[in-house]
Enzyme design. Structure first.
Site, PDB file in Angstrom:
ATOM      1  N   HIS A 158      15.029  17.797  25.402  1.00 20.95           N
ATOM      2  CA  HIS A 158      14.793  19.082  25.102  1.00 20.95           C
ATOM      3  C   HIS A 158      14.651  20.100  26.209  1.00 20.95           C
ATOM      4  O   HIS A 158      15.537  20.943  26.557  1.00 20.95           O
ATOM      5  CB  HIS A 158      13.285  19.364  24.518  1.00 20.95           C
ATOM      6  CG  HIS A 158      13.093  18.950  23.126  1.00 20.95           C
ATOM      7  ND1 HIS A 158      11.921  17.989  22.857  1.00 20.95           N
ATOM      8  CD2 HIS A 158      13.602  19.018  22.043  1.00 20.95           C
ATOM      9  CE1 HIS A 158      12.017  17.673  21.355  1.00 20.95           C
ATOM     10  NE2 HIS A 158      13.315  18.327  20.894  1.00 20.95           N
ATOM     11  N   LYS A 165       6.194  21.116   6.910  1.00 17.05           N
ATOM     12  CA  LYS A 165       6.878  19.711   7.733  1.00 17.05           C
ATOM     13  C   LYS A 165       5.673  19.038   8.648  1.00 17.05           C
ATOM     14  O   LYS A 165       5.070  19.753   9.295  1.00 17.05           O
ATOM     15  CB  LYS A 165       7.848  20.449   8.711  1.00 17.05           C
ATOM     16  CG  LYS A 165       9.140  19.485   9.060  1.00 17.05           C
ATOM     17  CD  LYS A 165       9.979  20.190  10.009  1.00 17.05           C
ATOM     18  CE  LYS A 165      10.948  18.960  10.653  1.00 17.05           C
ATOM     19  NZ  LYS A 165      11.661  19.326  11.811  1.00 17.05           N
ATOM     20  N   ARG A 171      23.347  15.937  19.538  1.00 18.85           N
ATOM     21  CA  ARG A 171      23.350  14.694  19.863  1.00 18.85           C
ATOM     22  C   ARG A 171      24.572  13.811  19.418  1.00 18.85           C
ATOM     23  O   ARG A 171      25.578  14.188  19.135  1.00 18.85           O
ATOM     24  CB  ARG A 171      22.058  13.863  19.677  1.00 18.85           C
ATOM     25  CG  ARG A 171      20.994  14.272  20.720  1.00 18.85           C
ATOM     26  CD  ARG A 171      19.499  13.871  20.277  1.00 18.85           C
ATOM     27  NE  ARG A 171      19.154  14.823  18.648  1.00 18.85           N
ATOM     28  CZ  ARG A 171      18.083  14.977  18.226  1.00 18.85           C
ATOM     29  NH1 ARG A 171      17.135  14.008  18.945  1.00 18.85           N
ATOM     30  NH2 ARG A 171      17.888  15.495  17.207  1.00 18.85           N
ATOM     31  N   SER A 225      12.016  12.868  19.525  1.00 15.99           N
ATOM     32  CA  SER A 225      10.665  12.641  19.473  1.00 15.99           C
ATOM     33  C   SER A 225      10.091  11.797  18.843  1.00 15.99           C
ATOM     34  O   SER A 225       9.237  11.010  19.014  1.00 15.99           O
ATOM     35  CB  SER A 225      10.115  14.337  18.902  1.00 15.99           C
ATOM     36  OG  SER A 225      10.474  15.289  19.930  1.00 15.99           O
TER      37      SER A 225
HETATM   38  P1  ADP Z   1      13.813  16.105  17.005  1.00 13.18           P
HETATM   39  O1  ADP Z   1      15.227  16.342  16.244  1.00 13.18           O
HETATM   40  O2  ADP Z   1      13.917  15.072  18.212  1.00 13.18           O
HETATM   41  O3  ADP Z   1      12.728  16.050  16.057  1.00 13.18           O
HETATM   42  P2  ADP Z   1      13.404  18.860  17.339  1.00 13.18           P
HETATM   43  O4  ADP Z   1      13.304  19.279  15.985  1.00 13.18           O
HETATM   44  O5  ADP Z   1      12.373  19.258  18.287  1.00 13.18           O
HETATM   45  O6  ADP Z   1      13.762  17.482  17.808  1.00 13.18           O
HETATM   46  O7  ADP Z   1      14.834  19.416  18.064  1.00 13.18           O
HETATM   47  C1  ADP Z   1      15.027  20.815  18.390  1.00 13.18           C
HETATM   48  C2  ADP Z   1      16.438  20.844  18.894  1.00 13.18           C
HETATM   49  O8  ADP Z   1      16.557  20.020  19.930  1.00 13.18           O
HETATM   50  C3  ADP Z   1      17.329  20.512  18.003  1.00 13.18           C
HETATM   51  O9  ADP Z   1      18.516  21.226  18.021  1.00 13.18           O
HETATM   52  C4  ADP Z   1      17.622  19.091  18.427  1.00 13.18           C
HETATM   53  O10 ADP Z   1      19.053  18.639  17.896  1.00 13.18           O
HETATM   54  C5  ADP Z   1      17.621  19.270  19.704  1.00 13.18           C
HETATM   55  N1  ADP Z   1      17.390  17.990  20.598  1.00 13.18           N
HETATM   56  C6  ADP Z   1      16.071  17.046  20.398  1.00 13.18           C
HETATM   57  N2  ADP Z   1      16.249  15.901  21.145  1.00 13.18           N
HETATM   58  C7  ADP Z   1      17.353  16.042  21.731  1.00 13.18           C
HETATM   59  C8  ADP Z   1      18.023  15.346  22.829  1.00 13.18           C
HETATM   60  N3  ADP Z   1      17.652  14.097  23.435  1.00 13.18           N
HETATM   61  N4  ADP Z   1      19.332  15.814  23.419  1.00 13.18           N
HETATM   62  C9  ADP Z   1      19.783  16.994  22.843  1.00 13.18           C
HETATM   63  N5  ADP Z   1      19.250  17.747  22.026  1.00 13.18           N
HETATM   64  C10 ADP Z   1      17.982  17.373  21.394  1.00 13.18           C
END
Ligand code: ADP
Length: 165
Positions: free
Chosen positions: A18, A42, A91, A129
């Protein structure tokens, strides 16, 4: 005023993936709001207040970055923030379909808002995460995958990692 973007997500917890995306976005926008989703529907491992605290501790000193929480429609939050760009990280290919749907729906809801996708460093390409929780809960080492403060909180929750070989 400059260009303002919103980077939304669950951040449950915030990871170095992130933060990588956030850093890239600060090079493109004057102000970036990291926006933590607090929708009760969620399920999250950490409560909203904990996710907010960890995110603020991890990125609080980055120039142009603020951390907020939001509920309800993301496009409504952008209007409220006077921002017109959504930042998302992308990703592996598996992210694409869901992200494409979300971007199209958000455009339908508000055609003035654009979604911008950024790719992380390859070190974080497979990091989520969810995976961090899974590894930490099995006492694996998450050093380098999350900020030091988050690692401490995970160790408090699951016990210390076994350390890298
Ligand atoms: P996750 O998908 O890991 O549960 P979030 O909902 O917090 O995470 O994701 C928020 C944004 O950050 C989304 O666009 C997700 O694709 C992106 N994201 C999460 N982890 C990564 C990573 N390792 N590399 C790039 N983008 C990421």
């Amino acid at each position: 005023m400059g260009k303002k973007a919103v980077y939304p997500g669950s951040f449950d917890p915030i990871t170095n993936g992130h933060i990588d995306i956030l850093e890239r976005s600060t090079r493109m926008f004057d102000r970036v709001v990291l926006a933590i989703l607090g929708n009760p529907a969620k399920d999250s491992v950490f409560p909203l207040a904990g996710r907010l605290r960890m995110a603020r501790e991890s990125v609080g000193d980055m120039a142009g970055v603020t951390v907020e929480t939001f509920q309800g429609l993301l496009v409504d939050f952008l209007v409220q923030q006077k921002a017109d760009v959504i930042i998302r990280g992308i990703r592996a290919v598996s992210d694409f379909e869901y992200e494409f749907q979300m971007a199209m729906m958000n455009r339908r809801l508000n055609s003035r808002i654009e979604t911008v996708y950024l790719m992380p460093s390859e070190s974080y390409f497979y990091l989520s995460s969810h995976l961090v929780h899974e590894v930490a809960s099995l006492n694996g080492d998450v050093t380098g995958l999350v900020p030091a403060g988050v690692q401490k909180i995970l160790e408090g929750k699951y016990g210390p990692g076994k350390g890298r070989k």
